[in-house]
Design an enzyme around this catalytic site. Structure first.
Site, PDB file in Angstrom:
ATOM      1  N   ASP A  42      20.371  -9.399 -17.089  1.00  0.00           N
ATOM      2  CA  ASP A  42      19.331 -10.391 -17.352  1.00  0.00           C
ATOM      3  C   ASP A  42      18.099  -9.700 -17.933  1.00  0.00           C
ATOM      4  OD1 ASP A  42      18.252 -13.309 -16.490  1.00  0.00           O
ATOM      5  OD2 ASP A  42      16.693 -11.820 -16.128  1.00  0.00           O
ATOM      6  N   TYR A  47       9.818  -8.924 -21.060  1.00  0.00           N
ATOM      7  CA  TYR A  47      10.057  -7.746 -20.213  1.00  0.00           C
ATOM      8  C   TYR A  47      10.039  -6.433 -21.005  1.00  0.00           C
ATOM      9  CZ  TYR A  47      12.107 -11.127 -16.872  1.00  0.00           C
ATOM     10  OH  TYR A  47      12.345 -12.177 -16.042  1.00  0.00           O
ATOM     11  N   LYS A  77      15.469 -14.637 -22.426  1.00  0.00           N
ATOM     12  CA  LYS A  77      14.586 -15.782 -22.236  1.00  0.00           C
ATOM     13  C   LYS A  77      13.524 -15.868 -23.331  1.00  0.00           C
ATOM     14  CE  LYS A  77      15.017 -14.840 -17.298  1.00  0.00           C
ATOM     15  NZ  LYS A  77      15.128 -13.381 -17.377  1.00  0.00           N
ATOM     16  N   HIS A 110      11.699 -19.664 -20.547  1.00  0.00           N
ATOM     17  CA  HIS A 110      11.257 -18.846 -19.414  1.00  0.00           C
ATOM     18  C   HIS A 110      10.410 -19.629 -18.412  1.00  0.00           C
ATOM     19  CE1 HIS A 110      10.587 -14.309 -18.494  1.00  0.00           C
ATOM     20  NE2 HIS A 110      10.656 -15.011 -17.390  1.00  0.00           N
ATOM     21  N   LYS A 258      20.430   4.241  -7.362  1.00  0.00           N
ATOM     22  CA  LYS A 258      21.887   4.256  -7.555  1.00  0.00           C
ATOM     23  C   LYS A 258      22.650   3.716  -6.356  1.00  0.00           C
ATOM     24  CE  LYS A 258      22.683   7.698 -11.139  1.00  0.00           C
ATOM     25  NZ  LYS A 258      23.439   8.909 -11.513  1.00  0.00           N
ATOM     26  N   GLU A 263      25.380  -0.880  -3.459  1.00  0.00           N
ATOM     27  CA  GLU A 263      25.349  -1.699  -2.238  1.00  0.00           C
ATOM     28  C   GLU A 263      25.214  -3.181  -2.554  1.00  0.00           C
ATOM     29  OE1 GLU A 263      22.107  -0.355   0.149  1.00  0.00           O
ATOM     30  OE2 GLU A 263      23.183   1.381   0.956  1.00  0.00           O
ATOM     31  N   ASN A 264      24.427  -3.496  -3.582  1.00  0.00           N
ATOM     32  CA  ASN A 264      24.164  -4.895  -3.912  1.00  0.00           C
ATOM     33  C   ASN A 264      25.404  -5.636  -4.417  1.00  0.00           C
ATOM     34  OD1 ASN A 264      21.505  -4.620  -3.128  1.00  0.00           O
ATOM     35  ND2 ASN A 264      20.713  -4.330  -5.194  1.00  0.00           N
TER      36      ASN A 264
END
Length: 314
Positions: A42, A47, A77, A110, A258, A263-264
């Site tokens: 994303d 950004y 966006k 956005h 990292k 983990e996510n």
């Protein structure tokens, strides 16, 4: 009913780092994310992360980490400065040039407002805030989809009321509404509305966006979430992401660490108990991203209630 031709991967990597701008750390982190299995990324014009993302995608293809661009789901966006009918197509073309891609999978408005055309600035200048002409801006997005420059179009930070206004005039309904969502801001009413209208919800700031001007520590410091995580042998982040996944929404999570990146993703082989869900349901709700920078006596929204309609609580 809106549709996304290619299924949206349920966990995506966000690239918003404040102050906005590219970095080598960002590139290394995106590359690592591709290696460990992320396929949804994303980004947004504001950004300043489109170019580094594009560079990493190109490298990943060259190295064979992904066989083709079609394996990825890329969302970007449209910022308010370009939220004018004549600016939409050039803005998307610039995004594609930055990413070195032929098409996006998803292109979002956005925020539900426009700004004076010109330089991208954040925080925005209050005098630059303008009401959005939903009809003409959305029609320009529909043209972009028909041209094949994006596979799907949608919105971000839209309330049920603003979505309803858009649905009345849209020939192609929005496929996605990307909004703040986490156990402390559960968006039940908005999610019910989107489900009824066939609009997929993607959650941003799932961990509270700690370390940004628009985020805070409330989610990661929540005692209820701490206790559930400890009892399950999981991290607080994993509990938040699993909860969102169990609501049937996709999620954008940003980490440049990292271990946490890996983990996510580890949220699919276990579930929260009925008791866990009941505890989370009872957490006091707090909106962490109020959007105060878009409130102005001279602008389209003079109060937070006008920006979010009834979907706000502090």
């Amino acid at each position: 009913m809106a549709s996304i031709r290619k299924a949206i991967p349920l966990v995506g990597m966000g690239t918003a780092v404040y102050p906005f701008g590219p970095s080598e750390t960002m590139k290394h982190s995106i590359f690592h994310a591709i290696k460990v299995g992320y396929r949804h990324f994303d980004t947004a014009s504001v950004y300043n992360s489109e170019k580094p993302l594009g560079e990493v995608i190109k490298r990943a293809l060259e190295l064979g980490l992904i066989k083709s661009r079609d394996e990825l789901f890329i969302t970007s966006k449209l910022w308010g400065n370009d939220a004018h009918p004549h600016c939409v197509l050039p803005a998307l073309q610039q995004t594609l040039k930055n990413l070195e891609l032929q098409y996006l999978d998803l292109y979002l408005i956005h925020w539900p407002l426009s700004m004076k055309p010109g330089n991208f600035e954040f925080p925005v200048k209050k005098e630059d805030l303008l009401p959005m002409d939903y009809g003409s801006v959305w029609k320009a997005l529909e043209i972009c989809q028909k041209l094949g420059l994006t596979k799907a179009i949608g919105v971000s930070n839209f309330s049920s009321k603003k979505l309803n206004d858009l649905l009345r005039i849209a020939k192609i309904p929005p496929a996605v509404n990307q909004v703040e969502m986490n156990p402390l801001w559960q968006q039940k009413k908005l999610r019910e509305f989107c489900a009824e209208k066939g609009i997929h919800v993607t959650a941003y700031s799932p961990l509270g966006a700690r370390g940004t001007p628009w985020g805070g520590d409330r989610v990661m410091e929540c005692q209820v979430l701490k206790e559930i995580a400890q009892a399950r042998g999981k991290t607080i982040a994993q509990v938040c992401l699993r909860w969102i996944y169990e609501q049937g929404t996709s999620v954008i999570v940003k980490s440049f660490n990292k271990e946490r990146i890996k983990e996510n993703l580890a949220i699919f082989d276990w579930e929260l108990s009925v008791e866990d869900i009941q505890k989370i349901d009872q957490i006091q709700q707090f909106k962490g991203v109020p959007g105060l920078e878009f409130i102005s006596d001279e602008g389209p929204y003079k109060s937070l209630v006008e920006l979010w309609d009834e979907e706000i609580q502090f």
